[in-house]
Enzyme design. Sequence first.
Site, PDB file in Angstrom:
ATOM      1  N   GLU A 170      36.148  50.720  41.457  1.00 14.44           N
ATOM      2  CA  GLU A 170      36.447  49.411  41.739  1.00 14.44           C
ATOM      3  C   GLU A 170      37.314  48.808  41.334  1.00 14.44           C
ATOM      4  O   GLU A 170      37.046  48.428  39.834  1.00 14.44           O
ATOM      5  CB  GLU A 170      34.714  48.974  41.938  1.00 14.44           C
ATOM      6  CG  GLU A 170      34.718  47.402  42.621  1.00 14.44           C
ATOM      7  CD  GLU A 170      33.430  46.746  42.512  1.00 14.44           C
ATOM      8  OE1 GLU A 170      32.447  47.512  42.846  1.00 14.44           O
ATOM      9  OE2 GLU A 170      33.272  45.782  42.503  1.00 14.44           O
ATOM     10  N   GLU A 193      37.105  37.471  41.688  1.00 18.16           N
ATOM     11  CA  GLU A 193      35.767  36.894  42.156  1.00 18.16           C
ATOM     12  C   GLU A 193      35.628  35.697  41.282  1.00 18.16           C
ATOM     13  O   GLU A 193      36.109  35.170  40.315  1.00 18.16           O
ATOM     14  CB  GLU A 193      34.882  37.876  41.344  1.00 18.16           C
ATOM     15  CG  GLU A 193      34.612  39.228  41.952  1.00 18.16           C
ATOM     16  CD  GLU A 193      33.686  39.927  41.508  1.00 18.16           C
ATOM     17  OE1 GLU A 193      32.539  40.206  42.150  1.00 18.16           O
ATOM     18  OE2 GLU A 193      33.946  40.693  40.319  1.00 18.16           O
TER      19      GLU A 193
END
Length: 296
Positions: free
Chosen positions: A161, A166
Amino acid sequence: MSALRRRRPLSALVVAAALGATALLPASANAEPARAAAATFTDDFDGAAGSAIDGSKWQLETGDNVDNHERQYYTSGTDNAALDGDGHLVITAKKENPAGYQCWYGSCEYTSARLNTSGKFSSTYGHVETRMKIPRGQGIWPAFWMLGDDIGSVGWPNSGEIDIMENVGFEPNTVHGTIHGPGYSGSGGIGAGYSLPGGAAFADDFHTFAVDWNPDSISWSVDGTVYQTRTPADVGGNQWVFNKPFFIILNLAVGGYWPGDPDGSTQLPQQLVVDYVHVTTGAAAKAEQTAAVRGH
């Protein structure tokens, strides 16, 4: 990175799509990346106000997320993800439950949207960039990230990932970039944060978030400023799982282990406004990387 950080697992839709996904690079690309054909993905979100995302590029996931203890239900259609007519995709998190959705904790309290390119676009290496204006507020969790195409066969975190951007609402000034893989996942992900100068909030304006992804290295930038680079030397002897095709995900979560839940200070609805998503590989990606290093 918070010790309470957790992964965002795939819905059944993404797993099914990944199992049938066909990478856009030839089978020899992983073994000989220098010879891989260039692949390009461009979505500038042009279209009439209220229209849906381009189904040839994206698919919408539906459902809740018990693993992260997120509070939202991801919906299909245009209620939570639609074009605004001014060249933007708008993902809206709302405090509502118009269809009686059920979540892991009972009747869902919020709706939002999550979309991905699995089975429609993936690439190995390149310059992956978005320009967006993020939302704000306690418990609000926008993300722009990638997962390995082989998620359906090897599972997570073996798929790998790459979190390009974020933000958790209690840190309005900071965004995070992280990699997850076998032996370094969840709260053990490897990454760094980037904070705007002068204490400015990311939600106040549009910003550009990108990675430059090369064989055995990934660099993160914000508005052209590179703030971290990761290589196999950083994963503590574990497997580096980033020399293969990945697909893209955009989502706006509400609540969860890392951001915490909304509270009395959280104003809803909140919107993640995306100006574009661009992926370039080959010579074009090198040009983008050089521009990022020099500063836009």
